[in-house]
Design a protein around this motif. Structure first.
Motif, PDB file in Angstrom:
ATOM      1  N   GLY A 102      20.352   8.344 -37.256  1.00 21.83           N
ATOM      2  CA  GLY A 102      20.063   9.841 -37.317  1.00 21.83           C
ATOM      3  C   GLY A 102      18.759  10.227 -37.792  1.00 21.83           C
ATOM      4  O   GLY A 102      18.028   9.169 -38.681  1.00 21.83           O
ATOM      5  N   LEU A 103      18.268  11.236 -37.959  1.00 22.90           N
ATOM      6  CA  LEU A 103      17.016  11.775 -38.550  1.00 22.90           C
ATOM      7  C   LEU A 103      16.791  11.497 -40.262  1.00 22.90           C
ATOM      8  O   LEU A 103      16.128  10.873 -40.552  1.00 22.90           O
ATOM      9  CB  LEU A 103      16.621  13.252 -38.277  1.00 22.90           C
ATOM     10  CG  LEU A 103      15.433  13.768 -38.822  1.00 22.90           C
ATOM     11  CD1 LEU A 103      14.193  13.002 -38.337  1.00 22.90           C
ATOM     12  CD2 LEU A 103      15.029  15.273 -38.488  1.00 22.90           C
ATOM     13  N   LEU A 104      18.054  11.882 -40.641  1.00 21.19           N
ATOM     14  CA  LEU A 104      18.221  11.664 -42.247  1.00 21.19           C
ATOM     15  C   LEU A 104      17.989  10.114 -42.612  1.00 21.19           C
ATOM     16  O   LEU A 104      17.537   9.750 -43.310  1.00 21.19           O
ATOM     17  CB  LEU A 104      19.503  12.170 -42.770  1.00 21.19           C
ATOM     18  CG  LEU A 104      19.553  12.140 -44.304  1.00 21.19           C
ATOM     19  CD1 LEU A 104      18.290  12.587 -44.961  1.00 21.19           C
ATOM     20  CD2 LEU A 104      20.890  12.869 -44.728  1.00 21.19           C
ATOM     21  N   ALA A 105      18.714   9.238 -41.668  1.00 18.22           N
ATOM     22  CA  ALA A 105      19.061   7.904 -42.149  1.00 18.22           C
ATOM     23  C   ALA A 105      17.673   7.197 -41.821  1.00 18.22           C
ATOM     24  O   ALA A 105      17.095   6.279 -42.640  1.00 18.22           O
ATOM     25  CB  ALA A 105      19.925   7.264 -40.910  1.00 18.22           C
ATOM     26  N   LEU A 106      17.132   7.545 -40.898  1.00 17.44           N
ATOM     27  CA  LEU A 106      15.630   7.057 -40.421  1.00 17.44           C
ATOM     28  C   LEU A 106      14.623   7.642 -41.743  1.00 17.44           C
ATOM     29  O   LEU A 106      13.836   6.524 -42.044  1.00 17.44           O
ATOM     30  CB  LEU A 106      15.080   7.635 -39.284  1.00 17.44           C
ATOM     31  CG  LEU A 106      15.653   7.081 -37.784  1.00 17.44           C
ATOM     32  CD1 LEU A 106      15.247   7.921 -36.709  1.00 17.44           C
ATOM     33  CD2 LEU A 106      15.769   5.678 -37.726  1.00 17.44           C
ATOM     34  N   PHE A 107      14.688   8.854 -42.111  1.00 16.47           N
ATOM     35  CA  PHE A 107      13.737   9.014 -43.326  1.00 16.47           C
ATOM     36  C   PHE A 107      14.049   8.383 -44.521  1.00 16.47           C
ATOM     37  O   PHE A 107      13.072   7.931 -45.142  1.00 16.47           O
ATOM     38  CB  PHE A 107      14.079  10.568 -43.367  1.00 16.47           C
ATOM     39  CG  PHE A 107      13.045  10.897 -44.673  1.00 16.47           C
ATOM     40  CD1 PHE A 107      11.591  11.511 -44.351  1.00 16.47           C
ATOM     41  CD2 PHE A 107      13.557  11.169 -45.739  1.00 16.47           C
ATOM     42  CE1 PHE A 107      11.181  11.836 -45.361  1.00 16.47           C
ATOM     43  CE2 PHE A 107      12.822  11.837 -46.856  1.00 16.47           C
ATOM     44  CZ  PHE A 107      11.443  12.138 -46.658  1.00 16.47           C
TER      45      PHE A 107
END
Length: 418
Positions: free
Chosen positions: A311-316
Motif C-alpha cells: 500500500g502507499l503507506l507501506a511503500l513510503f
C-alpha cells in the motif's frame, strides 16, 4: 564465535570499511580496508564459508557488469561522445544558464540511465564544467545537477546503477517490466529535481552568459552511439532468456575496444584502469562484511521494522527506511541489507527500497559512493563543494523527490502491474 561478539566484530569492521571508502587512506583504493575486513569476518567465524560463497556468486555478475560498462563508457569518451554532448549543450544553450540547466538535465538523465551513474560522475561532470566555462556562466547549479541526477536519475533501468542490478536480481522482474514500473518514478524524480534546483539556484541562473564560438560543427561519433543502442537492446534480449546483462556489456565494450586498440586510441593498460578492478573487489568484500552483519543480528532487527504489503503507506515507510539507512551506512550496504528482507514479499517492496537508496543519498556526502566520487572530480577541477549548501539543497529536494516518486511507484504498480 558467539552471536554477540560476532555481531560486534562485524559492525566494527563495516564501519572501518565505510571509513576507508570515504577517506581512502594514503590515496589508495577502497579495497585496501575492505578485503582484509572480509577475510577477518570469515576467519573469526562471523561469516560462514557457505554464506561467503553464496555472496560471491550473487555479486560476481554484478561486479563483472560494472567493470564492463565502465570500459564501455571510457571507450565512448575516447570516441568523442562526451565532447559532442558538451558542444551540443553549449550550442543549444546560447549563453543562457537556465537553458543550459535543462540541457544538462536531459543529457545527464539519459547517460545515467543507459551508461550508468559512473559515466555521469566521471565523464559528464568534467564536460559540464568545461561547457559552463565556455559560456561564462556559474558552474554550481549544473554541477549539482550532475550529482543529484547520478543518484535520482538512475532509477529507470536495471543497468543504471549497481543498486539496480542487485534489486533487479532480487525482484524476479524482467528487464522490460522493471523499466515499465520505474518509468513514471524516474520521470517524476527528474522533474522534481529540476524544479527544486532551478528554484534553489534562481539567483545564479538569472545571471547572463555569452554565446559560444560555434566554430566547426562537431561530428557525432556514430560508432559509439550505435554500440550503446545495440548494447541496450542486448540487455533486453538477454533478460528475456534469463541471461545476465554482463554479457551484453562485455560484447559492447569489445566492439569498441578492438578498433580503438588497433588505431592506438587506447591501450590495454587504459582499459584495465577503466574497469576499476580494485573497486569491483571492494564491492565483493563489502558484500561479505554486510552479510556478516546481517547474519549476526541486523537482519532480524530490521525485519521487525519493515511494514507489510505494498500500500502507499507501506511503500513510503520502506523507501524512508532505505533512505535513512543509506545516509547512515551508504546506499550499497543499505541495499545489501534490505533486499533479502523485502524480496520474499513483493517486487513492489524491492522497488520502494530502490527509491530510498537511490534518491536518499542526495542528502549527505556519504550517502553514496557516486557522490563521494563526484566531490573528488569537482575538487580536481579547482572547485570545492560547500557542505552547508550541499546539505540545504538535499534537505529541500530529498523529502519532496522521494515522496512524489513513491506515489508514482504506487500508481505504476496499480496500472502497469508487477
Amino acid at each position: 564465535m558467539n552471536a554477540h561478539p560476532a555481531e560486534a566484530v562485524s559492525v566494527v569492521l563495516l564501519l572501518l570499511v565505510l571509513a576507508g571508502a570515504v577517506f581512502r587512506p594514503w590515496g589508495r583504493s577502497e579495497a585496501l580496508v575492505a578485503v582484509p575486513a572480509a577475510g577477518t569476518v570469515i576467519a573469526v567465524g562471523a561469516l560462514s564459508l557457505d554464506h561467503a560463497a553464496a555472496e560471491a556468486a550473487r555479486l560476481g555478475p554484478v561486479t563483472g557488469f560494472l567493470a564492463a560498462v565502465l570500459v564501455l563508457a571510457h571507450l565512448c569518451e575516447r570516441e568523442g561522445l562526451f565532447r559532442a554532448c558538451g558542444a551540443w549543450m553549449a550550442d543549444r544553450a546560447a549563453g543562457s544558464p537556465r537553458r543550459l540547466l535543462g540541457l544538462v538535465f536531459v543529457t545527464a538523465s539519459l547517460i545515467t540511465a543507459v551508461l550508468s551513474l559512473d559515466a555521469t560522475v566521471v565523464l559528464l561532470t568534467p564536460t559540464v564544467f568545461a561547457t559552463a566555462a565556455r559560456l561564462g556562466v556559474r558552474a554550481g547549479p549544473h554541477l549539482y545537477a550532475c550529482a543529484h541526477l547520478a543518484n535520482s536519475a538512475s532509477l529507470l533501468l536495471p543497468v543504471s546503477n549497481l543498486t539496480n542490478l542487485l534489486a533487479f536480481a532480487a525482484s524476479g522482474l524482467t528487464f522490460t517490466r522493471f523499466a515499465a514500473l520505474m518509468a513514471l518514478p524516474w520521470l517524476v524524480a527528474i522533474g522534481t529535481e529540476y524544479l527544486v534546483i532551478r528554484w534553489f539556484f534562481a539567483g545564479e541562473l538569472a545571471a547572463g552568459g555569452r554565446a559560444p564560438d560555434l566554430g566547426r560543427p562537431r561530428e557525432l561519433p556514430l560508432s559509439a552511439m550505435l554500440t550503446v543502442v545495440a548494447t541496450l537492446a542486448g540487455f533486453v534480449v538477454l533478460s528475456a532468456f534469463g541471461a545476465q546483462p554482463v554479457w551484453a556489456a562485455v560484447v559492447g565494450a569489445a566492439v569498441l575496444a578492438v578498433p580503438a586498440l588497433a588505431r592506438g586510441r587506447t591501450s590495454v593498460r587504459e582499459l584495465v584502469q577503466a574497469a576499476a578492478l580494485p573497486f569491483c573487489l571492494f564491492v565483493l568484500a563489502l558484500g561479505m562484511v554486510v552479510r556478516a552483519v546481517v547474519d549476526n543480528g541486523l537482519g532480524a532487527a530490521l525485519g521487525h521494522l519493515l511494514p507489510d504489503g505494498t500500500g502507499l503507506l507501506a511503500l513510503f515507510l520502506l523507501a524512508a527506511l532505505a533512505a535513512v539507512l543509506a545516509n547512515l551506512i551508504n546506499n550499497l550496504p543499505a541495499v545489501l541489507v534490505l533486499l533479502p528482507l523485502t524480496a520474499p514479499t513483493h517486487p513492489g517492496a524491492v522497488l520502494a527500497v530502490l527509491l530510498g537508496v537511490n534518491i536518499g543519498p542526495n542528502l549527505t556526502y556519504t550517502g553514496s559512493l557516486a557522490t563521494l566520487l563526484w566531490r573528488r572530480v569537482v575538487r580536481g577541477h579547482g572547485t570545492d563543494v560547500r557542505l552547508g549548501e550541499f546539505t540545504r539543497l538535499g534537505l529541500v529536494s530529498v523529502p519532496l523527490v522521494l515522496s512524489l516518486s513513491v506515489l508514482a511507484l504506487w500508481v505504476s504498480l496499480r496500472t502497469v502491474g508487477s
